[in-house]
Write an enzyme that holds these catalytic residues in place. Structure first.
Site, short mmCIF file in Angstrom:
data_model
loop_
_atom_site.label_atom_id
_atom_site.label_comp_id
_atom_site.label_asym_id
_atom_site.label_seq_id
_atom_site.Cartn_x
_atom_site.Cartn_y
_atom_site.Cartn_z
CB SER A 108 -0.88 -0.01 1.26
OG SER A 108 -1.44 1.27 1.47
CD GLU B 51 -2.25 5.16 4.94
OE1 GLU B 51 -1.86 5.12 6.11
OE2 GLU B 51 -2.69 6.19 4.41
CE1 TYR C 255 -4.09 -1.65 5.72
CE2 TYR C 255 -3.10 0.43 5.01
CZ TYR C 255 -3.69 -0.79 4.71
OH TYR C 255 -3.86 -1.16 3.39
#
Ligand code: NAP
Ligand code: GDD
Length: 326
Positions: free
Chosen positions: A124, A126, A148
């Site tokens: 990801s 992120e 996460y």
């Protein structure tokens, strides 16, 4: 001859789009879902009968081993994760177990059952978090900003490590945000388009959001799953940024979404501090050059088309709900 694909996270947004794509490509498609007391196969409506569903859980090593022995996949797409960033602060350990260690469990199952299985890991953007350079590429250093994001960094590196340690065909897709009418209602894009539909149809007054200035590189999930598949068709495994190369703020997303139904966001959007995060990812912008050159991947759906598609689908759904309720 297409092969046999196993998708973990088949009940999620990407699971549904990827399953459809692989069926179109002639694969035998198997999906893993965790046991639930309620129905979670709604996103597979229309093609569920063409897929074989199995129970299994990223938290349960034996279930993964059994599943690989039974299905004998040629390709495994590991999409399952605790994927909602705010929940990763309230359930950091579960997030680490699922989104991080879960990847090791999948890799170990592959190693044990059949090391020739090709694996896609859903990494990801992120992971870039507090971005160290813009735009972000495959060589941009990671600086995750949530439990996460930290778990995804672990999942990324364990995938690289198993590739290098055991010569597995394991690739990371570093995917930037991708959305669709099948997006979970808690993610900001879908929360907005659902809110716009409800406000337009008179069943909601206000839409409460958090940080309107956050910027994301948003694409269409249907385009992004094609990149996942392409990554497993190459001669060598590798890691790829998948993004549109275009950035918009949450505010801009709102402006277009409300504009689609001739409403002004200023009249309906309120700010609720509950939706701010302990640490924010302020800006993400990907450079998908490697995916373009090596995979021949290009997104087809523009940002405006994506927002309009999501608003239109939510209006149809809310209209159906209103009819059923009356
Ligand atoms: P999603 O809609 O939240 O789907 C997540 C899936 O994981 C669901 O099927 C969920 O099952 C399953 N799952 C959760 N915990 C599990 C467990 N312990 N065992 C087995 N399955 C479990 O996510 P998505 O948007 O499709 O994203 C797919 C993957 O890509 C995720 O790994 C996500 O982190 C990653 N990713 C997404 C984006 C994006 O913008 N969408 C961008 C980059 C990376 P239930 O239905 O039972 O909850
Ligand atoms: N969810 C949510 N709800 N986000 C809001 C809200 C709100 O009311 N108001 C503003 N935001 C801002 C968030 O602070 C964040 O900066 C941005 O909108 C996007 O939030 P999400 O849609 O929840 O997505 P995300 O970027 O945190 O994470 C998604 O994309 C990642 C890829 O970059 C998820 O799909 C992750 O699983 C994925 O890895």
């Amino acid at each position: 001859m297409s092969g046999t694909a196993l998708i973990t996270g088949i009940t999620g947004q990407d699971g549904a789009y990827l399953a459809q794509l692989l069926l179109e490509q002639g694969y035998q498609v198997h999906g893993m879902m965790r046991r639930s007391s309620t129905e979670t196969l709604g996103r597979l409506a229309g093609f569920q009968d063409d897929i074989t569903i199995h129970q299994g859980d990223l938290l349960d090593q034996l279930s993964l081993v059994r599943l690989l022995e039974e299905v004998k996949p040629t390709e495994l797409y590991n999409l399952a994760a605790q994927s909602f960033v705010p929940t990763s602060w309230s359930q950091p350990i579960l997030t680490g177990e699922t989104t991080g260690l879960g990847v090791t469990r999948v890799l170990e199952a592959i190693r044990q059952v059949d090391p020739s299985i090709r694996m896609y890991q859903a990494s990801s953007s992120e992971m870039f978090g507090k971005v160290q350079q813009t735009p972000q590429t495959e060589t941009t250093p990671f600086y995750p900003r949530s439990p996460y994001g930290v778990a995804k960094v672990y999942g990324y590196w364990i995938t690289v490590n198993y590739r290098e340690s055991y010569d597995l065909f394991a690739s990371n897709g570093i995917l930037f945000n991708h959305e669709s009418p099948l997006r979970g209602l808690e993610f900001v894009t879908r929360k907005i388009t659902d809110g716009v539909a409800r406000i337009k149809l008179g069943v909601q007054d206000k839409l409460l959001l958090g940080n309107l200035e956050a910027k994301r590189d948003w694409g269409f999930a249907g385009d992004f799953v094609r990149a996942m598949w392409l990554m497993l068709q190459t001669d060598e495994p590798g890691d790829y940024v998948v993004a549109t190369g275009e950035q918009h703020s949450v505010r801009e997303f709102c402006e277009i979404a409300f504009g689609t139904v001739d409403l002004n966001l200023e009249d309906y959007v309120g700010i609720d501090p509950r939706f701010y995060r302990p640490a924010e990812v302020e800006t993400l912008l990907g450079d998908p050059s490697k995916a373009r050159h090596e995979l021949g991947w290009e997104p087809q759906v523009t940002f405006e088309q994506l927002v309009t598609m999501m608003v239109e689908e939510d209006i149809k759904r809310v209209e159906r709900e209103i009819k059923l309720g009356s």
